[in-house]
Design a protein around this motif. Structure first.
Motif, PDB file in Angstrom:
ATOM      1  N   GLY A 152      36.641  37.511  32.689  1.00 26.85           N
ATOM      2  CA  GLY A 152      37.193  36.588  33.487  1.00 26.85           C
ATOM      3  C   GLY A 152      38.176  37.423  34.268  1.00 26.85           C
ATOM      4  O   GLY A 152      38.710  38.595  34.221  1.00 26.85           O
ATOM      5  N   PRO A 153      38.995  36.431  35.112  1.00 24.14           N
ATOM      6  CA  PRO A 153      40.324  36.819  35.772  1.00 24.14           C
ATOM      7  C   PRO A 153      41.199  37.482  34.936  1.00 24.14           C
ATOM      8  O   PRO A 153      41.724  38.830  35.212  1.00 24.14           O
ATOM      9  CB  PRO A 153      40.979  35.619  36.225  1.00 24.14           C
ATOM     10  CG  PRO A 153      39.444  34.657  36.440  1.00 24.14           C
ATOM     11  CD  PRO A 153      38.533  35.021  35.187  1.00 24.14           C
ATOM     12  N   ILE A 154      41.578  36.950  33.689  1.00 21.10           N
ATOM     13  CA  ILE A 154      42.457  37.553  32.837  1.00 21.10           C
ATOM     14  C   ILE A 154      41.956  38.849  32.134  1.00 21.10           C
ATOM     15  O   ILE A 154      42.749  39.998  32.051  1.00 21.10           O
ATOM     16  CB  ILE A 154      42.964  36.645  31.598  1.00 21.10           C
ATOM     17  CG1 ILE A 154      43.406  35.354  32.228  1.00 21.10           C
ATOM     18  CG2 ILE A 154      43.908  37.242  30.719  1.00 21.10           C
ATOM     19  CD1 ILE A 154      44.679  35.331  32.953  1.00 21.10           C
ATOM     20  N   GLY A 155      40.820  38.883  31.775  1.00 20.42           N
ATOM     21  CA  GLY A 155      40.174  40.283  31.360  1.00 20.42           C
ATOM     22  C   GLY A 155      39.949  41.376  32.251  1.00 20.42           C
ATOM     23  O   GLY A 155      40.547  42.533  32.177  1.00 20.42           O
ATOM     24  N   ALA A 156      39.911  40.782  33.750  1.00 15.07           N
ATOM     25  CA  ALA A 156      40.090  42.047  34.748  1.00 15.07           C
ATOM     26  C   ALA A 156      41.477  42.512  35.017  1.00 15.07           C
ATOM     27  O   ALA A 156      41.578  43.665  35.308  1.00 15.07           O
ATOM     28  CB  ALA A 156      39.436  41.521  36.106  1.00 15.07           C
ATOM     29  N   LEU A 157      42.558  41.629  34.981  1.00 14.32           N
ATOM     30  CA  LEU A 157      44.046  41.970  34.785  1.00 14.32           C
ATOM     31  C   LEU A 157      44.126  42.971  33.787  1.00 14.32           C
ATOM     32  O   LEU A 157      44.699  43.886  33.986  1.00 14.32           O
ATOM     33  CB  LEU A 157      44.766  40.775  34.625  1.00 14.32           C
ATOM     34  CG  LEU A 157      46.208  41.189  34.739  1.00 14.32           C
ATOM     35  CD1 LEU A 157      46.762  41.621  35.932  1.00 14.32           C
ATOM     36  CD2 LEU A 157      46.880  39.359  34.507  1.00 14.32           C
ATOM     37  N   MET A 158      43.910  42.696  32.356  1.00  7.20           N
ATOM     38  CA  MET A 158      44.389  43.170  31.451  1.00  7.20           C
ATOM     39  C   MET A 158      43.542  44.901  31.339  1.00  7.20           C
ATOM     40  O   MET A 158      44.059  45.740  30.925  1.00  7.20           O
ATOM     41  CB  MET A 158      43.891  42.445  30.018  1.00  7.20           C
ATOM     42  CG  MET A 158      44.661  41.262  30.121  1.00  7.20           C
ATOM     43  SD  MET A 158      46.479  41.543  29.990  1.00  7.20           S
ATOM     44  CE  MET A 158      47.230  40.047  29.792  1.00  7.20           C
TER      45      MET A 158
END
Length: 279
Positions: free
Chosen positions: A183-189
């Motif tokens: 997800g967006p948070i996973g892509a960020l991390m």
């Protein structure tokens, strides 16, 4: 075109002059720190006539330097980490998403850097005192209150700098990570933060150095138990005398964390200077 023969010599002379101008105060600081107080207060000599390491021992006794050192370390570390943590999510939202009020929020964040810090001193002081009187949360004179104070001027700068770093990372990497199930948070991390690590480190070091050497807010928002190094060093100046040799020795000691951190993270800092540039 070939450069004139005198240009390399002029370049070396200019660099030598700048180096001398920069290193002379450091040399005076070091030599004054290893002199007895009587030699420092007397006529100035470039070479110390008497060498003594006693000032490095006395600095811990004249004032509670260890307590001030611990307070500064806690405040600077927590403030810089909190600032960068919040800035990462805010900068990622500004860089990757288009939401109502995005431009207004970005301009507002940048505009906070236009005002001098002293304008926020009285409002923050009144807010902290009123919070203590109304709901019993005592932020004035506490390390927590000082950390929150430092966030008011380090967080906007951190957000604005990280937006530039995140913009330099192709959005296709985020889309590829989301295709793989993130997800967006996973892509960020997993993608954005590792790619922007030089910029994140540079912003963290800036926030740490700002909090480490800040004097104005620390002199008003702290008491004897929460005083930081920038304010505590004034304790070497008493009504009767000024212990200049101890001031110089303490200045060298308190510079160690910043210098050591800079040397350890120099590789990331150099990369972070151009992390937001066009590639």
């Amino acid at each position: 075109m070939r450069e004139p023969r005198w240009l390399p010599w002029a370049r070396w002379i200019g660099l030598g002059f700048l180096s001398l101008f920069t290193l002379t105060p450091i040399y005076v600081m070091v030599t004054s720190a290893i002199k007895p107080l009587s030699d420092v207060q007397g006529d100035f000599h470039w070479l110390p006539t008497t060498i003594s390491l006693r000032p490095f021992v006395d600095i811990w006794k004249t004032i509670p330097l260890a307590r001030y050192f611990g307070n500064s370390l806690i405040v600077a570390t927590v403030a810089s980490l909190a600032s960068v943590t919040v800035a990462i999510f805010a900068a990622y939202a500004i860089s990757r998403f288009r939401f109502p009020g995005r431009r207004i929020f970005s301009v507002t964040v940048l505009s906070t850097q236009m005002f001098p810090g002293i304008l926020f001193l009285l409002p923050l002081f009144m807010i902290f005192v009123n919070l203590s009187n109304v709901i019993g949360i005592n932020l004035y004179g506490s390390l927590t209150g000082l950390i929150i104070t430092y966030l008011t001027f380090s967080l906007p700068f951190s957000i604005w700098m990280l937006v530039g770093y995140f913009d330099s990372i192709p959005i296709a990497l985020d889309e590829a990570a989301q295709v793989d199930g993130s997800g967006p948070i996973g892509a960020l991390m997993r993608v954005v933060i590792p790619a922007a690590m030089p910029g994140i480190v540079a912003v963290t070091v800036y926030a740490f150095m700002t909090a480490w050497g800040e004097v104005l807010f620390a002199s008003v928002m702290t008491d004897d138990s929460t005083r930081t190094l920038a304010v505590g060093l004034q304790g070497y100046a008493t009504q009767n005398d000024v212990y200049w040799n101890q001031v110089m020795a303490a200045s060298l000691v308190v510079s160690i964390p910043v210098v050591a951190g800079f040397l350890l993270l120099q590789r990331f800092l150099v990369q972070g200077l151009t992390a937001g540039a066009v590639k």
